[in-house]
Design an enzyme around this catalytic site. Sequence first.
Site, PDB file in Angstrom:
ATOM      1  N   TYR A 146       0.837  -1.189   0.000  1.00  0.00           N
ATOM      2  CA  TYR A 146       0.000   0.000   0.000  1.00  0.00           C
ATOM      3  C   TYR A 146       0.884   1.256   0.000  1.00  0.00           C
ATOM      4  CZ  TYR A 146      -4.069  -2.959   1.199  1.00  0.00           C
ATOM      5  OH  TYR A 146      -5.079  -3.909   1.177  1.00  0.00           O
ATOM      6  N   LYS A 177      -1.104  -7.959  -3.063  1.00  0.00           N
ATOM      7  CA  LYS A 177      -2.450  -7.442  -2.818  1.00  0.00           C
ATOM      8  C   LYS A 177      -2.360  -5.927  -2.938  1.00  0.00           C
ATOM      9  CE  LYS A 177      -5.978  -7.097   0.666  1.00  0.00           C
ATOM     10  NZ  LYS A 177      -6.668  -7.591   1.799  1.00  0.00           N
TER      11      LYS A 177
HETATM   12  P1  FBP Z   1     -11.287  -4.539   2.551  1.00  0.00           P
HETATM   13  O1  FBP Z   1     -11.696  -5.342   1.329  1.00  0.00           O
HETATM   14  O2  FBP Z   1     -12.339  -4.571   3.616  1.00  0.00           O
HETATM   15  O3  FBP Z   1     -10.860  -3.137   2.163  1.00  0.00           O
HETATM   16  O4  FBP Z   1     -10.032  -5.273   3.170  1.00  0.00           O
HETATM   17  C1  FBP Z   1      -8.782  -5.233   2.546  1.00  0.00           C
HETATM   18  C2  FBP Z   1      -7.739  -4.765   3.525  1.00  0.00           C
HETATM   19  O5  FBP Z   1      -6.460  -4.841   2.962  1.00  0.00           O
HETATM   20  C3  FBP Z   1      -7.746  -5.527   4.842  1.00  0.00           C
HETATM   21  O6  FBP Z   1      -6.982  -6.687   4.773  1.00  0.00           O
HETATM   22  C4  FBP Z   1      -7.251  -4.506   5.796  1.00  0.00           C
HETATM   23  O7  FBP Z   1      -7.751  -4.653   7.084  1.00  0.00           O
HETATM   24  C5  FBP Z   1      -7.791  -3.234   5.249  1.00  0.00           C
HETATM   25  O8  FBP Z   1      -7.974  -3.412   3.867  1.00  0.00           O
HETATM   26  C6  FBP Z   1      -6.850  -2.084   5.493  1.00  0.00           C
HETATM   27  O9  FBP Z   1      -7.390  -0.942   4.931  1.00  0.00           O
HETATM   28  P2  FBP Z   1      -6.744   0.486   5.130  1.00  0.00           P
HETATM   29  O10 FBP Z   1      -5.298   0.308   5.459  1.00  0.00           O
HETATM   30  O11 FBP Z   1      -6.963   1.166   3.809  1.00  0.00           O
HETATM   31  O12 FBP Z   1      -7.514   1.123   6.221  1.00  0.00           O
END
Ligand code: FBP
Length: 253
Positions: A146, A177
Amino acid sequence: MKKPDLDKIMTNGRAMFLAYDQGLEHGPTKDFNDDNVDPNYIIEIAKKGKYNAIIFQKGIAEKYGKEIKDSKVPLIIKLNGKTNLREGEPRSEQICSVKEAVSLGAVAVGYTIYIGSDYEEDMMKEFAGIEEEAHMLGMPVITWVYPRGKGTQDKSDSELMAYAARVALEVGADIAKIKYDGSKKDLKWAVKSAGKTKVVIAGGTKANEGKFLKEIKDIISAGGAGIAVGRNVWQSEDPFELSKKIRKIILGK
Ligand code: FBP
């Protein structure tokens, strides 16, 4: 090094993962209701929806170990995590070892790297140890990549998405991911940039069902492997029906 056994968590190179680490990442108030606050509800969705794997942090993996085992849904344990209470540059530290994940029944492990953060190199280094240890055991490694933090300012979403996918390949992840920026052209480039690392997309906050299903169609037509989503499924009024639709798109059955 053993070859990571991706067949344990994928079907013909495709994947449907149900993610449920939001209790740690976001807390139980915003995301959860009376039904989905209960991990057993999530295990039921994963089982009936025939997901390739379910993603938990170690606490749920341990406390609900019997139910997870009985469901026969393969388990992926997320090895790092954080709350959203602390301010500042994003950083997620390891809170579970590969060894502990194995002892809790995990067949694969996951780890988040925030590229662009001041702490990027700490996460890269920590991930390197995890990747080595997991791959010695033939365990697949999934990296949430991310882009976040100071270094991402002034960069476009498409550039960052492709960079995230490429980082996953470069650091040795079997599956990347990433968050989808909404452009199919960009997604195609991100998938290409990931090379032999498979790409799955996260879901984000709950969208309308049509939009969500369209994103899943996009990742498949862009050559990606599938999804690793949470809220869009377990916040749905009928996650079981929705899972059937998802399955049809990703696995064709
Ligand atoms: P979602 O499909 O609910 O967005 O989940 C994906 C995910 O990567 C989860 O594994 C994680 O808890 C969440 O998103 C983290 O989201 P962010 O860092 O954007 O708050």
